[in-house]
Design an enzyme around this catalytic site. Structure first.
Site: not given
Length: 391
Positions: A98, A100, A294
């Site tokens: 992930d 972000d 992440d």
């Protein structure tokens, strides 16, 4: 968010799902499913521990429930609908990454626009894919724009599905460059004096890919910059490094001038000053080339992740699966706008106006009653910056 706004968004999300074919992930019936409904109040309560069998046909479920957010688990279970993680009986899990935009070191919150944040996130995505495709040689990758602030990558190669958390942690550490030591990137070979107490060794930086290749690339670029400067400027530049004084700087510059071919081959034993200089570039490579993923997402074998094709309740944008060759041209603020929200305007009451970049245009939205393209209005309502105007 007022009830009429929630009701409007519920209805339009349902319209989107009526006209959109959603492809579930592989082994969808072995995964836990969860969703967040359009409930009253500031808190969003997750409904989870559901199996696909409990939800029923996925398309019908999405039309019926028109959720604000919908997720499935990276993990695969023998009993995905069990109410506790232990009872689910974990079997395997995708390796999920992930990115972000809010967490990127290159992003300045409050200064960078949404478009700028997403552009920086795409740059980080390309760095991540370099690791996954070249360093790890993963083949089965699914790339997804999250519909919000970044991107997800799902790795489903058979040899990663059964990795435990600690092994996934090692992959994270490698991609982030955590704990990288310069000596790990060096290969040593005895070249003279075999049998002596201190034989001569050639130390070579590994230049074929990996962190060695990245370090070497930055080091050679720096050497080339030095060689374009006059001597005084080059010496001054070298002395910017801690521990490199006038003498070492002169030695390193002389070695760079006379041994460019050896440096290109990765040989760092042309002079001790060169070896000390090259070592500095391992940290520079980490700073510039690591992918700021992440970390808890990747190490969590039970993580719920957003369903591709679904709508993001915080933006009204679509979660989009992407082919590798589509990434260069993909513009999330154009290509992730659902067709359902295009082609007409609606009336809203704007609470927090400002510059909005969507659909390839820039809108200066004023506070108060406005008529806006629906995709702009949905974006603002989803973010709490506008309410649906009373009929």
């Amino acid at each position: 968010m007022e009830e009429r706004t929630r009701a409007y968004l519920r209805g339009r999300f349902r319209d989107h799902y009526r006209r959109t074919e959603i492809t579930p992930p592989p082994a969808a019936n072995e995964r836990e499913w969860g969703f967040i409904p359009w409930t009253e109040g500031p808190d969003m309560t997750m409904v989870r521990h559901r199996s696909l069998l409990e939800l029923g046909d996925l398309s019908e479920f999405l039309v019926r429930k028109r959720p604000r957010h919908v997720y499935f688990s990276a993990g695969r279970f023998r009993d995905p609908g069990a109410s506790s993680m232990h009872a689910k009986d974990w079997q395997s899990a995708d390796l999920v990454f992930d990115l972000d935009a809010d967490h990127l070191p290159s992003v300045t919150l409050g200064s960078d626009s949404y478009a700028e944040m997403l552009a920086k996130c795409k740059e980080a995505l390309f760095r991540l894919l370099d690791f996954l495709e070249n360093d790890f040689a993963f083949d089965d990758l699914e790339i997804v724009f999250s519909g919000g602030r970044g991107y997800h990558v799902h790795v489903r190669d058979e040899n990663v599905l059964h990795l435990e958390r600690e092994h996934r942690r090692e992959i994270v550490d490698y991609i982030r460059g955590i704990g990288l030591e310069f000596e790990e990137l060096i290969e040593s070979e005895t070249v003279a004096g075999l049998g002596r107490k201190t034989p001569t060794e050639r130390r070579t930086l590994q230049i074929e890919g990996g962190w060695g290749g990245r370090t070497h690339e930055h080091f050679l670029a720096y050497v080339d910059e030095l060689l374009e400067l006059d001597e005084d400027a080059a010496l001054e530049r070298l002395q910017e490094f801690d521990g490199i004084g006038e003498g070492k700087a002169a030695a390193a510059l002389n070695a760079a001038r006379n041994n460019r071919d050896q440096l290109e081959a990765g040989n760092v034993t042309v002079h001790t000053a060169v070896a000390q200089l090259a070592e500095r570039f391992a940290n520079r490579a980490v700073d510039r080339d690591n992918a700021p993923i992440d970390e808890p997402v990747t190490t969590d074998t039970n993580r719920l992740i957003r369903l591709p094709g679904s709508l993001h309740g915080g933006s009204g944008l679509q979660t989009v699966r992407l082919e590798r060759d589509e990434l260069d041209e993909f513009d999330p603020l154009v290509d992730a706008i659902p067709e359902t929200f295009r082609g007409h305007e609606i009336a809203v009451h704007v609470l927090d106006g400002g510059e909005i970049e969507l659909g390839g245009d820039s809108f200066t939205v004023q506070d108060g009653d406005q008529s806006l393209p629906e995709y702009v209005a949905v974006f603002m309502m989803a973010r709490g910056r506008a309410e649906k105007e009373k009929e």
